[in-house]
Enzyme design. Structure first.
Site, PDB file in Angstrom:
ATOM      1  N   GLN A   1       2.972   9.944   1.535  1.00  0.00           N
ATOM      2  CA  GLN A   1       4.271   9.278   1.407  1.00  0.00           C
ATOM      3  C   GLN A   1       5.020   9.699   0.150  1.00  0.00           C
ATOM      4  OE1 GLN A   1       2.458   5.148   2.166  1.00  0.00           O
ATOM      5  NE2 GLN A   1       4.508   4.995   3.061  1.00  0.00           N
TER       6      GLN A   1
ATOM      7  N   GLU B   1      -3.042   2.504   5.756  1.00  0.00           N
ATOM      8  CA  GLU B   1      -2.958   3.584   4.766  1.00  0.00           C
ATOM      9  C   GLU B   1      -3.859   4.765   5.143  1.00  0.00           C
ATOM     10  OE1 GLU B   1      -0.523   3.389   2.868  1.00  0.00           O
ATOM     11  OE2 GLU B   1      -0.184   1.253   3.120  1.00  0.00           O
TER      12      GLU B   1
ATOM     13  N   GLY C   1       0.829  -1.207   0.000  1.00  0.00           N
ATOM     14  CA  GLY C   1       0.000   0.000   0.000  1.00  0.00           C
ATOM     15  C   GLY C   1       0.855   1.244   0.000  1.00  0.00           C
TER      16      GLY C   1
ATOM     17  N   CYS D   1       6.457  -0.443   6.462  1.00  0.00           N
ATOM     18  CA  CYS D   1       6.012   0.757   5.764  1.00  0.00           C
ATOM     19  C   CYS D   1       7.146   1.250   4.880  1.00  0.00           C
ATOM     20  CB  CYS D   1       5.645   1.828   6.800  1.00  0.00           C
ATOM     21  SG  CYS D   1       5.091   3.365   6.068  1.00  0.00           S
ATOM     22  N   LEU D   2       6.806   1.642   3.657  1.00  0.00           N
ATOM     23  CA  LEU D   2       7.838   2.115   2.731  1.00  0.00           C
ATOM     24  C   LEU D   2       8.516   3.389   3.251  1.00  0.00           C
ATOM     25  CD1 LEU D   2       6.061   1.482  -0.698  1.00  0.00           C
ATOM     26  CD2 LEU D   2       7.834   0.097   0.393  1.00  0.00           C
TER      27      LEU D   2
HETATM   28 NI    NI Z   1       2.954   2.982   5.476  1.00  0.00          NI
END
Ligand code: NI
Length: 174
Positions: free
Chosen positions: A51, A139, A46, A96-97
């Site tokens: 982000q 998200e 996601g 998480c990215l």
């Molecule tokens: Ni995240």
């Protein structure tokens, strides 16, 4: 389509509250496409607009399991809103990215129902459990400036952030 820069902790953009999208137009669809490409390239499940530095209530998710031979099934969610959740909660390891290569167990509702506008601006609802339910909550949190590490204990967060710092120092040396 274009790959976008992913902002990482502790960038202040990740702590901001995003604003609702007034209309799903060509500009928003381009952002959705670019976010999906960026998420796939980073092998994420996601990605939320903050982000990539955009403070709009936009999320892309794809929970398909390539190793199980499943086909991609991207979900484009504009102005997503949790309209129902189960009493039951589940604990699952999240990443998480924006917090690269770190993971921690987080409590989430086991099932959620989310209302959103789709790629064409049509109102849709999705009822989810398992990984999709977790991804939706993770998200949508991003849209309110909340990261999964905000849900874990202070001690665990400090340990995780120390590991992140170590990782970055290692990368800086290379
Ligand atoms: Ni995240």
């Amino acid at each position: 389509m274009a790959k976008l820069k992913i902002y990482e902790y502790p960038d202040p953009v990740l702590k901001q509250k995003s604003t609702a999208v007034a209309e799903v137009n060509a500009e928003i669809r381009k952002l959705l496409d670019d976010m999906l490409e960026t998420m796939y390239a980073a092998a994420g499940v996601g990605l939320a607009a903050p982000q990539v530095g955009v403070l709009k209530r936009i999320v892309v998710i794809d929970t398909h399991d390539e190793e199980e031979g499943e086909k991609p099934r991207p979900l484009f969610l504009v102005n997503p809103e949790i309209i129902w959740h189960s009493e039951e909660q589940i604990c699952h390891e999240e990443g998480c990215l924006s917090v690269p290569e770190q993971h921690a167990e987080v409590m989430r509702f086991a099932e959620v129902k989310v209302r959103y506008l789709d790629y064409h601006g049509k109102v849709q609802e999705v009822e989810a459990d398992g990984l999709l339910a977790i991804a939706l909550q993770h998200e949508i949190d991003h849209l309110d400036g909340i990261l999964y590490i905000d849900h874990i204990s202070r001690l665990k967060r400090q340990m995780l952030l120390k590991k992140l710092q170590k990782l970055r120092m290692g990368e800086a040396k290379e």
